[in-house]
Design a protein around this motif. Structure first.
Motif, PDB file in Angstrom:
ATOM      1  N   ARG A   9       0.646  -1.149  -0.022  1.00  0.00           N
ATOM      2  CA  ARG A   9      -0.170  -0.064   0.167  1.00  0.00           C
ATOM      3  C   ARG A   9       0.875   1.391   0.064  1.00  0.00           C
ATOM      4  NH1 ARG A   9      -2.562  -0.281   6.266  1.00  0.00           N
ATOM      5  NH2 ARG A   9      -0.869   0.727   7.224  1.00  0.00           N
ATOM      6  N   SER A  10       2.232   1.235   0.130  1.00  0.00           N
ATOM      7  CA  SER A  10       2.865   2.486   0.530  1.00  0.00           C
ATOM      8  C   SER A  10       4.252   2.600  -0.257  1.00  0.00           C
ATOM      9  CB  SER A  10       3.287   2.666   1.826  1.00  0.00           C
ATOM     10  OG  SER A  10       2.251   2.840   2.887  1.00  0.00           O
ATOM     11  N   LEU A  11       4.607   1.480  -0.986  1.00  0.00           N
ATOM     12  CA  LEU A  11       5.909   1.548  -1.591  1.00  0.00           C
ATOM     13  C   LEU A  11       5.777   2.653  -2.661  1.00  0.00           C
ATOM     14  CD1 LEU A  11       8.954   1.056  -2.179  1.00  0.00           C
ATOM     15  CD2 LEU A  11       7.977  -1.061  -3.300  1.00  0.00           C
ATOM     16  N   ALA A  12       4.849   2.605  -3.682  1.00  0.00           N
ATOM     17  CA  ALA A  12       4.497   3.404  -4.578  1.00  0.00           C
ATOM     18  C   ALA A  12       4.550   4.789  -4.299  1.00  0.00           C
ATOM     19  CB  ALA A  12       3.475   2.951  -5.323  1.00  0.00           C
ATOM     20  N   ARG A  13       3.738   5.054  -3.048  1.00  0.00           N
ATOM     21  CA  ARG A  13       3.447   6.333  -2.535  1.00  0.00           C
ATOM     22  C   ARG A  13       4.763   7.074  -2.097  1.00  0.00           C
ATOM     23  NH1 ARG A  13      -0.438   4.942   1.598  1.00  0.00           N
ATOM     24  NH2 ARG A  13       0.544   6.176   2.812  1.00  0.00           N
ATOM     25  N   ALA A  14       5.581   6.228  -1.105  1.00  0.00           N
ATOM     26  CA  ALA A  14       6.881   6.804  -0.600  1.00  0.00           C
ATOM     27  C   ALA A  14       7.677   6.871  -2.150  1.00  0.00           C
ATOM     28  CB  ALA A  14       7.566   5.630  -0.025  1.00  0.00           C
ATOM     29  N   TYR A  15       7.849   6.551  -3.273  1.00  0.00           N
ATOM     30  CA  TYR A  15       8.628   6.612  -4.215  1.00  0.00           C
ATOM     31  C   TYR A  15       8.086   7.905  -4.980  1.00  0.00           C
ATOM     32  CZ  TYR A  15      10.067   6.099  -9.123  1.00  0.00           C
ATOM     33  OH  TYR A  15      10.778   6.350 -10.307  1.00  0.00           O
ATOM     34  N   ALA A  16       6.720   8.182  -5.035  1.00  0.00           N
ATOM     35  CA  ALA A  16       6.366   9.400  -5.753  1.00  0.00           C
ATOM     36  C   ALA A  16       6.200  10.717  -5.018  1.00  0.00           C
ATOM     37  CB  ALA A  16       4.873   9.047  -6.141  1.00  0.00           C
ATOM     38  N   HIS A  17       6.029  10.257  -3.462  1.00  0.00           N
ATOM     39  CA  HIS A  17       5.918  11.541  -2.594  1.00  0.00           C
ATOM     40  C   HIS A  17       6.817  11.173  -1.426  1.00  0.00           C
ATOM     41  CE1 HIS A  17       2.377  12.714  -4.977  1.00  0.00           C
ATOM     42  NE2 HIS A  17       1.988  11.580  -5.023  1.00  0.00           N
ATOM     43  N   GLY A  18       8.118  11.720  -1.648  1.00  0.00           N
ATOM     44  CA  GLY A  18       9.109  11.273  -0.578  1.00  0.00           C
ATOM     45  C   GLY A  18       8.866  12.058   0.812  1.00  0.00           C
ATOM     46  N   ASP A  19       8.116  12.786   0.910  1.00  0.00           N
ATOM     47  CA  ASP A  19       7.704  13.538   2.073  1.00  0.00           C
ATOM     48  C   ASP A  19       6.222  13.087   2.763  1.00  0.00           C
ATOM     49  OD1 ASP A  19       5.613  14.406   0.328  1.00  0.00           O
ATOM     50  OD2 ASP A  19       5.934  16.641   0.943  1.00  0.00           O
ATOM     51  N   ASP A  20       5.814  12.014   2.202  1.00  0.00           N
ATOM     52  CA  ASP A  20       4.649  11.319   2.785  1.00  0.00           C
ATOM     53  C   ASP A  20       5.102  10.464   4.075  1.00  0.00           C
ATOM     54  OD1 ASP A  20       2.345   9.562   3.234  1.00  0.00           O
ATOM     55  OD2 ASP A  20       1.740   9.453   1.298  1.00  0.00           O
ATOM     56  N   ALA A  21       4.938  11.137   5.208  1.00  0.00           N
ATOM     57  CA  ALA A  21       5.408  10.382   6.635  1.00  0.00           C
ATOM     58  C   ALA A  21       4.606   9.260   6.586  1.00  0.00           C
ATOM     59  CB  ALA A  21       5.139  11.324   7.535  1.00  0.00           C
ATOM     60  N   ALA A  22       3.443   8.991   6.262  1.00  0.00           N
ATOM     61  CA  ALA A  22       2.590   7.788   6.660  1.00  0.00           C
ATOM     62  C   ALA A  22       3.027   6.567   5.916  1.00  0.00           C
ATOM     63  CB  ALA A  22       1.132   7.971   6.629  1.00  0.00           C
ATOM     64  N   ALA A  23       3.623   6.980   4.513  1.00  0.00           N
ATOM     65  CA  ALA A  23       4.132   5.841   3.527  1.00  0.00           C
ATOM     66  C   ALA A  23       5.556   5.579   4.144  1.00  0.00           C
ATOM     67  CB  ALA A  23       4.315   6.370   2.090  1.00  0.00           C
ATOM     68  N   ARG A  24       6.447   6.375   4.603  1.00  0.00           N
ATOM     69  CA  ARG A  24       7.620   6.083   5.010  1.00  0.00           C
ATOM     70  C   ARG A  24       7.594   5.369   6.386  1.00  0.00           C
ATOM     71  NH1 ARG A  24      11.627   7.063   1.342  1.00  0.00           N
ATOM     72  NH2 ARG A  24      11.625   9.147   0.390  1.00  0.00           N
ATOM     73  N   GLU A  25       6.378   5.821   7.097  1.00  0.00           N
ATOM     74  CA  GLU A  25       6.388   4.770   8.513  1.00  0.00           C
ATOM     75  C   GLU A  25       6.282   3.134   7.954  1.00  0.00           C
ATOM     76  OE1 GLU A  25       3.666   4.298  12.237  1.00  0.00           O
ATOM     77  OE2 GLU A  25       4.301   6.440  11.473  1.00  0.00           O
ATOM     78  N   ASP A  26       5.200   3.134   6.991  1.00  0.00           N
ATOM     79  CA  ASP A  26       5.065   1.711   6.600  1.00  0.00           C
ATOM     80  C   ASP A  26       6.201   1.323   5.921  1.00  0.00           C
ATOM     81  OD1 ASP A  26       2.232   1.605   7.240  1.00  0.00           O
ATOM     82  OD2 ASP A  26       1.504   1.959   5.220  1.00  0.00           O
ATOM     83  N   MET A  27       7.118   1.815   5.159  1.00  0.00           N
ATOM     84  CA  MET A  27       8.010   1.236   4.806  1.00  0.00           C
ATOM     85  C   MET A  27       9.284   0.861   5.622  1.00  0.00           C
ATOM     86  SD  MET A  27       7.222   0.479   1.616  1.00  0.00           S
ATOM     87  CE  MET A  27       8.593  -0.603   1.239  1.00  0.00           C
ATOM     88  N   ALA A  28       9.490   1.661   6.619  1.00  0.00           N
ATOM     89  CA  ALA A  28      10.292   1.609   7.833  1.00  0.00           C
ATOM     90  C   ALA A  28       9.722   0.220   8.728  1.00  0.00           C
ATOM     91  CB  ALA A  28      10.270   2.721   8.661  1.00  0.00           C
TER      92      ALA A  28
END
Length: 377
Positions: A219-238
């Motif tokens: 749910r979050s890898l593509a979002r973190a890639y396209a929007h590097g400042d998306d804190a929720a996506a970064r948290e999911d990937m961490a």
């Protein structure tokens, strides 16, 4: 009921902003910290709260000589705690230095395959892992991957003594990752949840974290890639990265990493990008081999579960995982494997002997590994 062991860091601290707690943790661990970091020591050095006794840097995947030099520097200043702040290469350097400081030995004494492979007898000095990328999960693993240019492959130091005293995972530290690093490291994290999930050595604990890591990456890898400042996506990937580290430390990896370790020792290519290029071809090869030779294997139903986790569809079948992986790798602009065809045979032969193959759900023969390499290039 299944019996299993679960090896974990002594303490895991997770959450946005928690890197600020690092300085307060150090007094209980040691008085003379050595800092392992990447190209820019000033970027995160302030998190220690005081000047380190020494700083060692690594701008690539660490070699045996890198570890020797860093350990010599740490011994010279009497370091009694090692703090690594950076990506997986930095964390691997830090944990190797920490354990060698505690044992007074050389990396080749313990390195698998290319070294003597001796067991690590004693604990290292305390090691604190602070990842700044979401990929390798090295903050939670009991091994350190080193490159041996003389042998043309990567190999591991491996021992429970390599587990961190503290794994401090702050997703906000990954906000600065450029898109290409986000893509390759994120696909590595996803792979390190997928391979343990289908491993014959999986257990209920690794299943739980691996499945959750796959769900969050989907749910979050593509979002973190396209929007590097998306804190929720970064948290999911961490979390995906952390969970992948826990899963692989306890249930092993498979043919993606068996091949990637050899490829990385043969050509200069980022580990995450190599894994990404190999991922769909390996899953496709495993499915074909399982259906042909082990049609009753539980791995087939596990691959179907992976497909459901990745696609979010209850009716997904195992082959849908291959499609999802190919489309995702393409969408994230990950390049194909840059490995000359003349080297394919040598890589396949070395990979077949890799310890990472222990977690593959089916044995892949040389011809099957060659086909994977051709498909990935």
């Amino acid at each position: 009921m299944s019996a299993f062991d679960l090896a974990l860091p002594r303490r895991v601290l997770f959450g946005p902003g928690r890197a600020a707690e690092l300085a307060g943790l150090l007094p209980a661990l040691g008085e003379r910290p050595v800092l392992c970091t990447g190209r820019d020591p000033a970027r995160h050095g302030h998190l220690l709260g005081r000047a380190p006794a020494a700083v060692v840097t690594v701008a690539r995947e660490p070699t045996v000589d890198d570890v020797r030099a860093a350990t010599h520097r740490a011994r010279a200043v009497g370091a009694d705690v090692v703090v690594a702040i950076g990506g997986g290469s930095v964390l691997d350097l830090g944990k190797a230095v920490a354990v060698l400081l505690g044992n007074g030995t050389d990396p080749l004494d313990h390195l698998e395959v290319v070294g003597r492979g001796l067991p690590i007898e004693r604990p290292g000095v305390p090691f604190v892992a602070v990842p700044t990328t979401a990929g390798t999960g090295a903050e939670a693993t009991a091994n350190a991957v080193l490159t041996s240019p003389a042998h043309g492959l990567k190999a591991s130091l491996r021992s429970p003594h390599l587990l961190a005293a503290v794994a401090l995972v702050d997703p906000l530290l990954t906000l600065g990752c450029p898109p290409e690093v986000t893509a390759s490291s994120g696909l590595d994290a996803l792979t390190q949840c997928l391979e343990p999930y289908v491993s014959p050595q999986a257990n209920p604990a690794t299943d739980a974290v691996a499945a959750e890591g796959l769900r969050r990456a989907a749910r979050s890898l593509a979002r973190a890639y396209a929007h590097g400042d998306d804190a929720a996506a970064r948290e999911d990937m961490a979390l995906c990265s952390l969970f992948g580290g826990i899963a692989l430390a306890n249930a092993k990896l498979g043919a993606v990493h068996g091949l990637a370790g050899v490829v990385g020792g043969t050509v200069d290519a980022p580990h995450g990008a190599v894994c990404a290029a190999l991922l769909a071809p390996v899953v496709e090869a495993n499915l074909r081999a399982l259906r042909e030779r082990e049609p009753g294997s539980p791995a087939l139903s596990r691959y179907a579960a992976v497909a459901r986790l990745l696609t979010g569809r209850d009716d997904a079948v195992a082959d849908d995982a291959v499609t999802w992986l190919r489309e995702t790798v393409r969408a994230l602009d990950v390049p194909p494997l840059d490995l000359p065809p003349a080297l394919h045979g040598e890589v396949a032969e070395k990979a077949a002997r890799s310890s990472s193959m222990q977690g593959n759900p089916v044995r892949l023969g040389p011809d099957e590994l060659l086909a994977v390499l051709r498909s990935a290039t």
